[in-house]
Design a protein around this motif. Sequence first.
Motif: not given
Length: 269
Positions: A116-129
């Motif tokens: 993984a190149l970004i952390d799970p929190q970052a993925i969640a924010i990407m999906r949301e924003r």
Amino acid sequence: MTKPPPRILSIAGSDSSGGAGIQADIKTIAMLGGYAMTAITTVTAQNTVGVQAIAPMSGEVVAQQIASCIEDIGVDAIKIGMLHDADIITHVADALTGVKAPIVLDPVMIATSGAALIDPQAIAIMRERLFPLATLVTPNLPELAHLLERNLTDSSQMAQAAEELAHMTGAAVLAKGGHTSDARIIDILYQPGEDARAVQFDHHRIDTPHTHGTGCTLSAAIATLLGHGQPLEHAVRLGRNFVRAAIENAPGFGAGNGPLGHHAVRRLD
């Protein structure tokens, strides 16, 4: 009077070896007749055999780069690549809110090694924003599987997953099939909405190790073609042709997964 080139902003990481990221985007945009601008999210030391060092920018600096380009030069299309962390993602989303230009988001999340190149929190924010701002999202198979939290192996599963992600986010999804077990490369474009439809693109696999930067190149090509005013489906078709031609003309540099031959592409049909 000659029509000015479309203004294309690439928001992505820098690849010191020139094969992927910002460098691949600039080559692609230029070869397709666009004017390239950049907002660098991360500086990397990398080559054809791996990534040796990485240094992310602050989200504020990334946002300032975006504003500097858009407020003065203007923008006709945007490509988003590697964003690295939640701070950068949040600032990019804030900077692009209200911008009236097509956005192609390449969700760079999974390395070739599977890491993984970004952390799970970052993925969640990407999906949301970011996903709601995107015109098109271009995940490869591991990224699509990661986003939907399931195992995907072939094009039939990929088609269903692309449709599901499109309905979840409202963005069109181009699911890239280079990682599937199919005999040919099959990509599936799903466009949601009242006239929802799926289009399949395919071509033969090219036997070569020189595919570094294919995802970056494809998303930058599609963004540039959208900036020229091409409809999405045709932009995807021509963008895939550009990538295939660049792979076929790869110069063979490096000891590992070498760069494409962007400079040698002459025709897209």
